[in-house]
Design an enzyme around this catalytic site. Sequence first.
Site, mmCIF file in Angstrom:
data_model
loop_
_atom_site.group_PDB
_atom_site.id
_atom_site.type_symbol
_atom_site.label_atom_id
_atom_site.label_comp_id
_atom_site.label_asym_id
_atom_site.label_seq_id
_atom_site.Cartn_x
_atom_site.Cartn_y
_atom_site.Cartn_z
ATOM 1 N N THR A 219 9.463 -36.090 18.115
ATOM 2 C CA THR A 219 8.611 -36.147 19.305
ATOM 3 C C THR A 219 7.145 -35.950 18.943
ATOM 4 O O THR A 219 6.269 -36.625 19.489
ATOM 5 C CB THR A 219 9.063 -35.085 20.327
ATOM 6 O OG1 THR A 219 10.443 -35.308 20.633
ATOM 7 C CG2 THR A 219 8.251 -35.161 21.600
ATOM 8 N N GLU A 220 6.881 -35.049 18.039
ATOM 9 C CA GLU A 220 5.501 -34.728 17.681
ATOM 10 C C GLU A 220 4.840 -35.802 16.817
ATOM 11 O O GLU A 220 3.676 -36.129 17.035
ATOM 12 C CB GLU A 220 5.439 -33.380 16.946
ATOM 13 C CG GLU A 220 5.779 -32.178 17.795
ATOM 14 C CD GLU A 220 4.673 -31.778 18.760
ATOM 15 O OE1 GLU A 220 3.577 -32.357 18.715
ATOM 16 O OE2 GLU A 220 4.914 -30.866 19.574
ATOM 17 N N SER A 221 5.556 -36.315 15.810
ATOM 18 C CA SER A 221 4.900 -37.180 14.819
ATOM 19 C C SER A 221 5.674 -38.443 14.447
ATOM 20 O O SER A 221 5.169 -39.226 13.638
ATOM 21 C CB SER A 221 4.657 -36.386 13.536
ATOM 22 O OG SER A 221 5.899 -36.104 12.894
ATOM 23 N N VAL B 278 11.877 -32.054 17.505
ATOM 24 C CA VAL B 278 10.454 -31.705 17.617
ATOM 25 C C VAL B 278 9.640 -32.581 16.668
ATOM 26 O O VAL B 278 8.601 -33.137 17.057
ATOM 27 C CB VAL B 278 10.224 -30.202 17.348
ATOM 28 C CG1 VAL B 278 8.747 -29.895 17.140
ATOM 29 C CG2 VAL B 278 10.792 -29.369 18.498
ATOM 30 N N TYR C 213 7.485 -33.516 27.790
ATOM 31 C CA TYR C 213 7.764 -33.140 26.402
ATOM 32 C C TYR C 213 9.138 -32.480 26.300
ATOM 33 O O TYR C 213 9.947 -32.830 25.435
ATOM 34 C CB TYR C 213 6.668 -32.191 25.911
ATOM 35 C CG TYR C 213 6.873 -31.646 24.519
ATOM 36 C CD1 TYR C 213 6.483 -32.365 23.400
ATOM 37 C CD2 TYR C 213 7.443 -30.382 24.313
ATOM 38 C CE1 TYR C 213 6.654 -31.855 22.126
ATOM 39 C CE2 TYR C 213 7.611 -29.866 23.048
ATOM 40 C CZ TYR C 213 7.215 -30.611 21.951
ATOM 41 O OH TYR C 213 7.399 -30.097 20.682
#
Length: 173
Positions: free
Chosen positions: A55-57, A52, A151
């Site tokens: 993927t997010e940052s 996560v 996502y």
Amino acid sequence: MKIKFLSVCGAVLCILFALIIAVDVVFPLRYYGYVKKYCSEYDVEPSIALAVIWTESKFRPQAVSSAGARGLMQLMPSTAEWLSSMLGEEYSDEKLFEPEYNIRLGIFYFSYLQQSFEGDYVLAAYNAGEGNVRKWLAGDGEIKFAETQDYIKKVNLVKKIYKFRVGYFFEKK
């Protein structure tokens, strides 16, 4: 013949070493201490938390999305404020850029979502919000946002890489 064999072995070792470094650069284990600590505390699998974050940052603590999500786990300020109150923590927007604080809140939130949803719906709720997932489940169960479908695929793929990395380097007994 012996020199040629040694040259080939040397070249293979150099390639393997370069691949190991490349994997570490592309899929880092930065902040793993915080991830492991809070995953253990809130019963979340470390490889999913790392996936996560990636993927997010891409592990950038100062990341800010166009929607206003902040930090490593890309938390919206309103969600983070609510999570902070649930944990009895003091909240400020600036703290969302602190790796340990952001990871703690993000993993706590993921744990909260795991109590409400199962499987890919946990990731869908993290990405698209609980309300959307509840609507989808009340209907045909199909995830309606293409962005959320992508996502989920990305997080699940990256999770496999981190499962290997974490399991191989940190979790071997």
